[in-house]
Design an enzyme around this catalytic site. Structure first.
Site, PDB file in Angstrom:
ATOM      1  N   SER A   1     102.131 -83.932  70.744  1.00 14.73           N
ATOM      2  CA  SER A   1     103.004 -82.955  70.100  1.00 14.73           C
ATOM      3  C   SER A   1     104.037 -82.421  71.099  1.00 14.73           C
ATOM      4  CB  SER A   1     102.158 -81.830  69.488  1.00 14.73           C
ATOM      5  OG  SER A   1     102.919 -81.016  68.627  1.00 14.73           O
TER       6      SER A   1
ATOM      7  N   HIS B   1      98.263 -84.431  61.836  1.00 14.25           N
ATOM      8  CA  HIS B   1      98.772 -84.068  63.166  1.00 14.25           C
ATOM      9  C   HIS B   1      97.606 -83.993  64.146  1.00 14.25           C
ATOM     10  CE1 HIS B   1     102.010 -82.642  65.717  1.00 14.25           C
ATOM     11  NE2 HIS B   1     101.276 -81.624  66.118  1.00 14.25           N
TER      12      HIS B   1
ATOM     13  N   ASP C   1     101.247 -86.540  58.735  1.00 11.06           N
ATOM     14  CA  ASP C   1     101.612 -85.470  59.672  1.00 11.06           C
ATOM     15  C   ASP C   1     102.811 -84.693  59.124  1.00 11.06           C
ATOM     16  OD1 ASP C   1     102.283 -83.847  61.803  1.00 11.06           O
ATOM     17  OD2 ASP C   1     102.388 -85.465  63.288  1.00 11.06           O
TER      18      ASP C   1
END
Length: 271
Positions: free
Chosen positions: A106, A210, A183
């Protein structure tokens, strides 16, 4: 700093692991436990806490409730570059390992790409020798340690056209972009892919949200790709590159060639 396996195999090459925004090195070590197990004979995973505290990130609560402080790589004051470099350098020096690559999740993937680009450009301030990067559910834009390369601004830096205009900042070093088709930040991952030279980037898309892959077969597929990437780096193989107009993409057990990344909204990335 957290290392796994903890000094059991100190001679293994190392991956510097950069957690996502609103989490921590310890939490990321838990989130990557399946991948660590799959690569236990090939790598040591070394984790480092980001310097800035903040609220818990997406998907962190309630599972990691009470496991703060939660940390992030971005500070609203814009002091990121000044604090991150010595922190990462200190972590790597104290560990003493051979760091061959960087794994980012991320927000950590944004920093990972910035670090690789710094090495690619042979900047005098570069403190590492990473040969490849693994970006899992990466968001956008890249986060660099040099404001001249990646200025932290709320305007042009968050637009997908930025990288088309600043094509000299494209990453040419080998990379793997891992995406989840469920996601909510998938469009940001697709924007991050545009920052890599197509012939050197592999896209792996999994049926997930995610987070890292949880299905054993998916985890092993990712592990195999990382091993292959490291072997190419270690042996300095002269592997013919694919046509620069294509990206390698894996979905499930099939591998296809994609020539265009789907259009994505030009929205500021804060994750």
């Amino acid at each position: 700093m957290t290392s796994h396996p903890a000094r059991l195999k100190p001679d293994l090459p190392c991956l510097l692991c950069l957690h996502g925004g609103g989490t921590s090195a310890y939490i990321f070590s838990i989130q990557t436990r399946r991948l660590q197990k799959a690569l236990a004979e090939q790598f040591r995973f070394v984790f480092v806490d980001a310097p800035f505290e903040g609220p818990a990130g997406p998907g962190v609560l309630p599972f990691f409730e009470g496991m703060g402080p939660y940390r992030r790589w971005i500070d609203e004051t814009g002091d990121d570059q000044d604090k991150i470099r010595p922190l990462l350098r200190k972590t790597m020096v104290e560990d003493g390992g051979n760091f061959v690559g960087v794994l980012g999740f991320s927000q950590g993937a944004r920093l990972a790409l910035g670090l690789l680009h710094e090495k690619q450009e042979e900047k005098p301030e570069a403190f590492h020798n990473f040969g490849f990067g693994v970006f899992v559910c990466g968001t956008y834009p890249p986060l660099g340690l040099s404001s001249a390369l990646f200025p932290i601004t709320p305007t042009a830096m968050f637009e997908s056209q930025y990288w088309e205009e600043k094509h000299e900042n494209i990453l040419h070093l080998p990379s793997i972009h891992v995406m989840g088709d469920k996601d909510p930040f998938l469009y940001k991952s697709r924007l991050l892919v545009q920052c890599s030279e197509p012939s050197s980037a592999t896209i792996m898309e999994f049926n997930m949200g995610h987070h890292l892959p949880v299905i054993p077969a998916d985890t092993q597929r990712l592990a195999n790709r990382i091993i292959a990437l490291h072997e190419n780096y270690r042996l300095e193989l002269d592997v013919p590159k694919a046509d620069s107009s294509t990206l390698q993409m894996e979905k499930g057990s099939e591998q296809v060639q994609v020539t265009e990344i789907p259009p994505t909204p030009e929205i500021a990335a804060q994750s």
